[in-house]
Motif scaffolding. Sequence first.
Motif, mmCIF file in Angstrom:
data_model
loop_
_atom_site.group_PDB
_atom_site.id
_atom_site.type_symbol
_atom_site.label_atom_id
_atom_site.label_comp_id
_atom_site.label_asym_id
_atom_site.label_seq_id
_atom_site.Cartn_x
_atom_site.Cartn_y
_atom_site.Cartn_z
ATOM 1 N N SER A 90 0.841 -1.189 0.000
ATOM 2 C CA SER A 90 0.000 0.000 0.000
ATOM 3 C C SER A 90 0.878 1.242 0.000
ATOM 4 C CB SER A 90 -0.911 0.026 1.235
ATOM 5 O OG SER A 90 -1.793 -1.067 1.244
ATOM 6 N N CYS A 91 0.383 2.272 -0.645
ATOM 7 C CA CYS A 91 1.080 3.556 -0.693
ATOM 8 C C CYS A 91 0.069 4.611 -0.284
ATOM 9 C CB CYS A 91 1.610 3.805 -2.092
ATOM 10 S SG CYS A 91 2.339 5.443 -2.344
ATOM 11 N N ARG A 108 -0.840 13.581 4.153
ATOM 12 C CA ARG A 108 -0.650 15.031 4.190
ATOM 13 C C ARG A 108 -1.229 15.750 2.988
ATOM 14 N NH1 ARG A 108 5.168 16.957 6.507
ATOM 15 N NH2 ARG A 108 4.856 16.353 8.659
ATOM 16 N N ARG A 109 -1.120 15.139 1.833
ATOM 17 C CA ARG A 109 -1.642 15.803 0.653
ATOM 18 C C ARG A 109 -2.288 14.772 -0.251
ATOM 19 N NH1 ARG A 109 1.975 19.125 -2.111
ATOM 20 N NH2 ARG A 109 3.400 19.217 -0.358
ATOM 21 N N THR A 110 -3.272 15.208 -0.968
ATOM 22 C CA THR A 110 -3.931 14.293 -1.877
ATOM 23 C C THR A 110 -3.104 14.112 -3.139
ATOM 24 O OG1 THR A 110 -5.931 13.876 -3.156
ATOM 25 C CG2 THR A 110 -5.250 16.166 -2.930
ATOM 26 N N VAL A 111 -3.083 12.912 -3.624
ATOM 27 C CA VAL A 111 -2.423 12.635 -4.899
ATOM 28 C C VAL A 111 -3.441 12.121 -5.893
ATOM 29 C CG1 VAL A 111 -0.145 12.231 -3.923
ATOM 30 C CG2 VAL A 111 -1.765 10.320 -4.112
ATOM 31 N N SER A 112 -4.714 12.424 -5.639
ATOM 32 C CA SER A 112 -5.766 11.899 -6.498
ATOM 33 C C SER A 112 -5.687 12.455 -7.911
ATOM 34 C CB SER A 112 -7.144 12.194 -5.895
ATOM 35 O OG SER A 112 -7.318 13.591 -5.733
ATOM 36 N N ASN A 113 -4.982 13.558 -8.115
ATOM 37 C CA ASN A 113 -4.832 14.128 -9.456
ATOM 38 C C ASN A 113 -3.516 13.737 -10.119
ATOM 39 O OD1 ASN A 113 -7.290 15.531 -9.305
ATOM 40 N ND2 ASN A 113 -6.296 17.198 -8.182
ATOM 41 N N ASN A 129 -8.926 6.457 -4.728
ATOM 42 C CA ASN A 129 -8.713 7.882 -4.446
ATOM 43 C C ASN A 129 -9.491 8.364 -3.230
ATOM 44 O OD1 ASN A 129 -6.843 8.251 -6.481
ATOM 45 N ND2 ASN A 129 -8.335 8.989 -7.974
ATOM 46 N N ALA A 130 -10.582 7.689 -2.923
ATOM 47 C CA ALA A 130 -11.332 8.064 -1.728
ATOM 48 C C ALA A 130 -10.491 7.849 -0.471
ATOM 49 C CB ALA A 130 -12.627 7.265 -1.648
ATOM 50 N N LYS A 131 -9.601 6.868 -0.543
ATOM 51 C CA LYS A 131 -8.718 6.574 0.584
ATOM 52 C C LYS A 131 -7.312 7.132 0.387
ATOM 53 C CE LYS A 131 -11.094 2.284 1.832
ATOM 54 N NZ LYS A 131 -10.956 0.820 2.047
ATOM 55 N N ASN A 132 -7.111 7.813 -0.745
ATOM 56 C CA ASN A 132 -5.794 8.385 -1.056
ATOM 57 C C ASN A 132 -4.699 7.322 -0.983
ATOM 58 O OD1 ASN A 132 -4.599 10.780 -1.944
ATOM 59 N ND2 ASN A 132 -3.818 11.277 0.084
ATOM 60 N N THR A 133 -5.008 6.144 -1.510
ATOM 61 C CA THR A 133 -4.102 5.005 -1.399
ATOM 62 C C THR A 133 -3.968 4.307 -2.745
ATOM 63 O OG1 THR A 133 -4.745 4.671 0.913
ATOM 64 C CG2 THR A 133 -3.652 2.834 -0.192
ATOM 65 N N VAL A 134 -2.742 3.870 -3.018
ATOM 66 C CA VAL A 134 -2.446 3.079 -4.216
ATOM 67 C C VAL A 134 -1.920 1.726 -3.756
ATOM 68 C CG1 VAL A 134 -1.002 2.911 -6.269
ATOM 69 C CG2 VAL A 134 -1.991 5.117 -5.607
ATOM 70 N N TYR A 135 -2.321 0.689 -4.453
ATOM 71 C CA TYR A 135 -1.952 -0.674 -4.078
ATOM 72 C C TYR A 135 -1.106 -1.332 -5.159
ATOM 73 C CZ TYR A 135 -5.906 0.164 -0.969
ATOM 74 O OH TYR A 135 -6.765 0.706 -0.048
ATOM 75 N N LEU A 136 -0.295 -2.282 -4.718
ATOM 76 C CA LEU A 136 0.436 -3.134 -5.653
ATOM 77 C C LEU A 136 0.232 -4.572 -5.184
ATOM 78 C CD1 LEU A 136 2.310 -3.166 -8.147
ATOM 79 C CD2 LEU A 136 4.229 -3.356 -6.543
ATOM 80 N N GLN A 137 -0.620 -5.290 -5.880
ATOM 81 C CA GLN A 137 -0.849 -6.697 -5.582
ATOM 82 C C GLN A 137 0.216 -7.507 -6.300
ATOM 83 O OE1 GLN A 137 -3.208 -8.219 -3.554
ATOM 84 N NE2 GLN A 137 -2.035 -10.082 -3.988
ATOM 85 N N MET A 138 0.969 -8.282 -5.543
ATOM 86 C CA MET A 138 2.071 -9.049 -6.103
ATOM 87 C C MET A 138 1.797 -10.535 -5.897
ATOM 88 S SD MET A 138 5.309 -6.712 -4.869
ATOM 89 C CE MET A 138 5.166 -7.234 -3.175
#
Length: 122
Positions: free
Chosen positions: A19-20, A24-29, A72-81
């Motif tokens: 998870s990423c 502090r700041r949104t990265v949704s854009n 983006n609602a959780k401001n999180t990016v995932y990497l399923q490996m």
Amino acid sequence: QLQASGGGLVQAGGSLRLSCANSRRTVSNNAVGWFRQAPGKEREFVATVSWNGGITQYAESVKGRFTISRDNAKNTVYLQMNSLKPEDTAVYYCAAGLRSVAGSDPSMYRYWGQGTLVTVSS
């Protein structure tokens, strides 16, 4: 900064989900990318996802095994490996892209976070 988590020790053939997150700041854009660096090797691109999840790109070495996604609602990016191999052992980093879509070049990214260690045993 971004914070990567979810690393650990896993046997070959196993799975992990990284998870990423950024509190502090949104990265949704922004596009978000995953990179990794193995001991004694240079940092290499793993995967990237566009701002809305519509465009993804993978390194050849992980295609068909890794999946990048975002909430983006959780401001999180995932990497399923999945189907992990010993050669996947590395510290994995996430970074926010300068724009809404980014490629494999690290110069396209900013806000590099702390990494998370993935160790795959044979």
